[in-house]
Design a protein around this motif. Structure first.
Motif, mmCIF file in Angstrom:
data_model
loop_
_atom_site.group_PDB
_atom_site.id
_atom_site.type_symbol
_atom_site.label_atom_id
_atom_site.label_comp_id
_atom_site.label_asym_id
_atom_site.label_seq_id
_atom_site.Cartn_x
_atom_site.Cartn_y
_atom_site.Cartn_z
ATOM 1 N N TRP A 143 0.782 -1.141 0.042
ATOM 2 C CA TRP A 143 -0.238 0.012 -0.042
ATOM 3 C C TRP A 143 0.732 0.995 -0.016
ATOM 4 O O TRP A 143 2.142 1.223 0.263
ATOM 5 C CB TRP A 143 -1.039 0.143 1.017
ATOM 6 C CG TRP A 143 -2.084 1.201 1.150
ATOM 7 C CD1 TRP A 143 -2.335 2.206 1.946
ATOM 8 C CD2 TRP A 143 -3.170 1.093 0.225
ATOM 9 N NE1 TRP A 143 -3.418 2.732 1.437
ATOM 10 C CE2 TRP A 143 -3.856 1.981 0.536
ATOM 11 C CE3 TRP A 143 -3.784 0.164 -0.932
ATOM 12 C CZ2 TRP A 143 -5.042 2.501 -0.232
ATOM 13 C CZ3 TRP A 143 -4.793 0.279 -1.568
ATOM 14 C CH2 TRP A 143 -5.514 1.396 -1.429
ATOM 15 N N ASN A 144 0.130 2.387 -0.238
ATOM 16 C CA ASN A 144 1.042 3.704 -0.068
ATOM 17 C C ASN A 144 1.738 3.789 1.299
ATOM 18 O O ASN A 144 0.913 3.253 2.408
ATOM 19 C CB ASN A 144 0.024 4.976 -0.398
ATOM 20 C CG ASN A 144 -0.648 4.674 -1.627
ATOM 21 O OD1 ASN A 144 -0.012 4.277 -2.568
ATOM 22 N ND2 ASN A 144 -1.875 4.880 -1.556
ATOM 23 N N PHE A 145 2.596 4.445 1.216
ATOM 24 C CA PHE A 145 3.547 4.785 2.510
ATOM 25 C C PHE A 145 4.343 3.592 3.276
ATOM 26 O O PHE A 145 4.476 3.493 4.382
ATOM 27 C CB PHE A 145 3.005 5.656 3.503
ATOM 28 C CG PHE A 145 2.753 7.191 2.995
ATOM 29 C CD1 PHE A 145 3.630 8.144 3.453
ATOM 30 C CD2 PHE A 145 1.616 7.536 2.021
ATOM 31 C CE1 PHE A 145 3.336 9.388 2.876
ATOM 32 C CE2 PHE A 145 1.440 8.742 1.624
ATOM 33 C CZ PHE A 145 2.402 9.646 1.904
ATOM 34 N N SER A 146 4.738 2.783 2.286
ATOM 35 C CA SER A 146 5.435 1.748 2.790
ATOM 36 C C SER A 146 6.767 2.289 3.023
ATOM 37 O O SER A 146 7.288 3.079 2.180
ATOM 38 C CB SER A 146 5.565 0.487 1.754
ATOM 39 O OG SER A 146 4.272 -0.224 1.714
ATOM 40 N N LYS A 147 7.378 1.778 4.160
ATOM 41 C CA LYS A 147 8.778 2.409 4.545
ATOM 42 C C LYS A 147 9.948 1.383 4.350
ATOM 43 O O LYS A 147 9.853 0.234 4.979
ATOM 44 C CB LYS A 147 8.799 3.190 5.661
ATOM 45 C CG LYS A 147 7.652 4.262 5.766
ATOM 46 C CD LYS A 147 7.125 4.600 7.245
ATOM 47 C CE LYS A 147 5.974 5.188 7.107
ATOM 48 N NZ LYS A 147 4.965 4.205 6.728
ATOM 49 N N TYR A 148 11.001 1.859 3.750
ATOM 50 C CA TYR A 148 12.181 1.087 3.871
ATOM 51 C C TYR A 148 13.530 1.798 4.252
ATOM 52 O O TYR A 148 13.970 2.950 3.774
ATOM 53 C CB TYR A 148 12.636 0.658 2.224
ATOM 54 C CG TYR A 148 11.447 -0.127 1.399
ATOM 55 C CD1 TYR A 148 11.403 -1.594 1.718
ATOM 56 C CD2 TYR A 148 10.467 0.766 0.827
ATOM 57 C CE1 TYR A 148 10.439 -2.045 0.910
ATOM 58 C CE2 TYR A 148 9.257 -0.264 0.370
ATOM 59 C CZ TYR A 148 9.271 -1.687 0.445
ATOM 60 O OH TYR A 148 8.315 -2.042 -0.222
ATOM 61 N N VAL A 149 14.284 1.059 5.352
ATOM 62 C CA VAL A 149 15.350 1.774 5.867
ATOM 63 C C VAL A 149 16.531 0.841 5.269
ATOM 64 O O VAL A 149 16.603 -0.190 5.463
ATOM 65 C CB VAL A 149 15.319 1.691 7.415
ATOM 66 C CG1 VAL A 149 16.363 2.301 7.915
ATOM 67 C CG2 VAL A 149 14.116 2.412 7.662
ATOM 68 N N ILE A 150 17.561 1.814 4.659
ATOM 69 C CA ILE A 150 18.433 1.169 4.064
ATOM 70 C C ILE A 150 19.921 1.881 4.436
ATOM 71 O O ILE A 150 19.845 2.960 4.729
ATOM 72 C CB ILE A 150 18.362 1.614 2.425
ATOM 73 C CG1 ILE A 150 17.122 1.125 2.007
ATOM 74 C CG2 ILE A 150 19.580 1.173 1.699
ATOM 75 C CD1 ILE A 150 16.528 1.838 0.621
ATOM 76 N N ASP A 151 20.755 0.781 4.621
ATOM 77 C CA ASP A 151 22.121 1.244 5.471
ATOM 78 C C ASP A 151 22.954 1.882 4.336
ATOM 79 O O ASP A 151 22.780 2.064 3.139
ATOM 80 C CB ASP A 151 22.826 0.062 6.201
ATOM 81 C CG ASP A 151 23.269 -1.027 5.255
ATOM 82 O OD1 ASP A 151 23.438 -0.776 4.026
ATOM 83 O OD2 ASP A 151 23.901 -2.056 5.659
ATOM 84 N N ALA A 152 24.040 2.346 4.980
ATOM 85 C CA ALA A 152 25.123 3.044 4.070
ATOM 86 C C ALA A 152 25.785 2.024 2.734
ATOM 87 O O ALA A 152 26.288 2.676 1.733
ATOM 88 C CB ALA A 152 26.117 3.630 4.965
ATOM 89 N N LYS A 153 25.490 0.926 2.834
ATOM 90 C CA LYS A 153 26.011 -0.052 2.009
ATOM 91 C C LYS A 153 25.127 -0.562 0.873
ATOM 92 O O LYS A 153 25.141 -1.262 -0.025
ATOM 93 C CB LYS A 153 26.557 -1.232 2.659
ATOM 94 C CG LYS A 153 27.901 -1.029 3.335
ATOM 95 C CD LYS A 153 28.198 -2.114 4.276
ATOM 96 C CE LYS A 153 29.285 -2.038 5.144
ATOM 97 N NZ LYS A 153 29.079 -1.146 6.194
ATOM 98 N N GLY A 154 23.655 0.059 0.925
ATOM 99 C CA GLY A 154 22.600 -0.131 0.022
ATOM 100 C C GLY A 154 21.893 -1.656 0.501
ATOM 101 O O GLY A 154 21.038 -1.941 -0.294
ATOM 102 N N LYS A 155 21.956 -1.988 1.734
ATOM 103 C CA LYS A 155 21.119 -3.151 2.195
ATOM 104 C C LYS A 155 19.848 -2.823 2.924
ATOM 105 O O LYS A 155 20.012 -1.915 3.800
ATOM 106 C CB LYS A 155 21.952 -4.119 2.951
ATOM 107 C CG LYS A 155 23.258 -4.581 2.227
ATOM 108 C CD LYS A 155 22.906 -5.453 1.021
ATOM 109 C CE LYS A 155 24.033 -5.927 0.379
ATOM 110 N NZ LYS A 155 23.666 -6.575 -1.010
ATOM 111 N N VAL A 156 18.996 -3.206 2.630
ATOM 112 C CA VAL A 156 17.606 -2.968 3.280
ATOM 113 C C VAL A 156 17.728 -3.715 4.837
ATOM 114 O O VAL A 156 17.922 -4.735 5.143
ATOM 115 C CB VAL A 156 16.342 -3.634 2.621
ATOM 116 C CG1 VAL A 156 15.026 -3.554 3.598
ATOM 117 C CG2 VAL A 156 16.218 -3.064 1.317
ATOM 118 N N ILE A 157 17.730 -2.521 5.831
ATOM 119 C CA ILE A 157 17.933 -3.036 7.168
ATOM 120 C C ILE A 157 16.282 -3.528 7.735
ATOM 121 O O ILE A 157 16.280 -4.654 8.376
ATOM 122 C CB ILE A 157 18.318 -2.001 8.095
ATOM 123 C CG1 ILE A 157 19.650 -1.528 7.859
ATOM 124 C CG2 ILE A 157 18.075 -2.305 9.587
ATOM 125 C CD1 ILE A 157 20.217 -0.282 8.587
ATOM 126 N N ALA A 158 15.272 -2.829 7.374
ATOM 127 C CA ALA A 158 14.097 -3.014 7.646
ATOM 128 C C ALA A 158 13.065 -2.591 6.739
ATOM 129 O O ALA A 158 13.271 -1.390 6.097
ATOM 130 C CB ALA A 158 13.826 -2.601 9.207
#
Length: 183
Positions: A143-158
């Protein structure tokens, strides 16, 4: 003489290795049109090596007020290197087909200062490559406003669902983990 040549080659090869480590991660390869602008955003140039939150947005969604919290998040952590990137999408039929209207919602109604792209596909086979890689590393937006947190190496943390607000403790913990990844 040949030992000196080998030594020089060995030293030069160690200088090449760091350059290869700084290559752009798959997640950030590509460009998108900036919202209401002639400029293009080179994702690698803009975001590589930095902690990043990516959000698929929509102007006419019940979660649209989260823009305010995302802007607060960006202002709170940008001095520590955090980037926020908003990607409007009509995949869930809640975005205007007029970029002026989308820009008004973002910039005027909610005071967004973080980068926003023009409307993009975020699901399915025609999804923006960024979102294809996000889906490969975690899951596609539901859905809209899904959030992805990405580290400095370009990997999704959560990744977080739409209902997770930008001030949610688990979301903030992931953001702080991403910020710590650049050290």
């Amino acid at each position: 003489m040949w030992r000196f040549t080998l030594l020089v080659v060995a030293l030069l090869s160690t200088w090449v290795i760091p350059a290869q480590a700084d290559e752009c991660p798959a997640l950030l390869q590509g460009e998108v049109q900036k919202l209401r602008s002639e400029e293009r955003i080179d994702l690698c140039a803009q975001f590589a090596g930095k902690p990043l939150v990516v959000v698929n947005t929509a102007s006419f969604c019940g979660f649209t007020p989260q823009f305010k919290g995302l802007e607060v998040l960006y202002q709170r952590y940008k001095a520590q290197g955090l980037q926020v990137f908003g990607v409007p999408s009509d995949d869930f039929r809640q975005e205007s087909d007029n970029s002026e209207e989308t820009a008004k919602v973002c910039y005027v109604n909610y005071g967004v200062t973080f980068p926003m792209s023009e409307t993009q596909r975020v699901t399915g086979s025609e999804a923006l490559p960024l979102f294809k890689e996000l889906a490969a590393q975690s899951q596609a937006p539901r859905w809209n406003f899904s959030k992805y947190v990405i580290d400095a190496k370009g990997k999704v943390i959560a990744s977080f669902p739409s209902s997770t607000t930008p001030d949610d403790p688990a979301f903030l913990a992931a953001v702080e983990q991403a910020i710590a990844s650049q050290r």
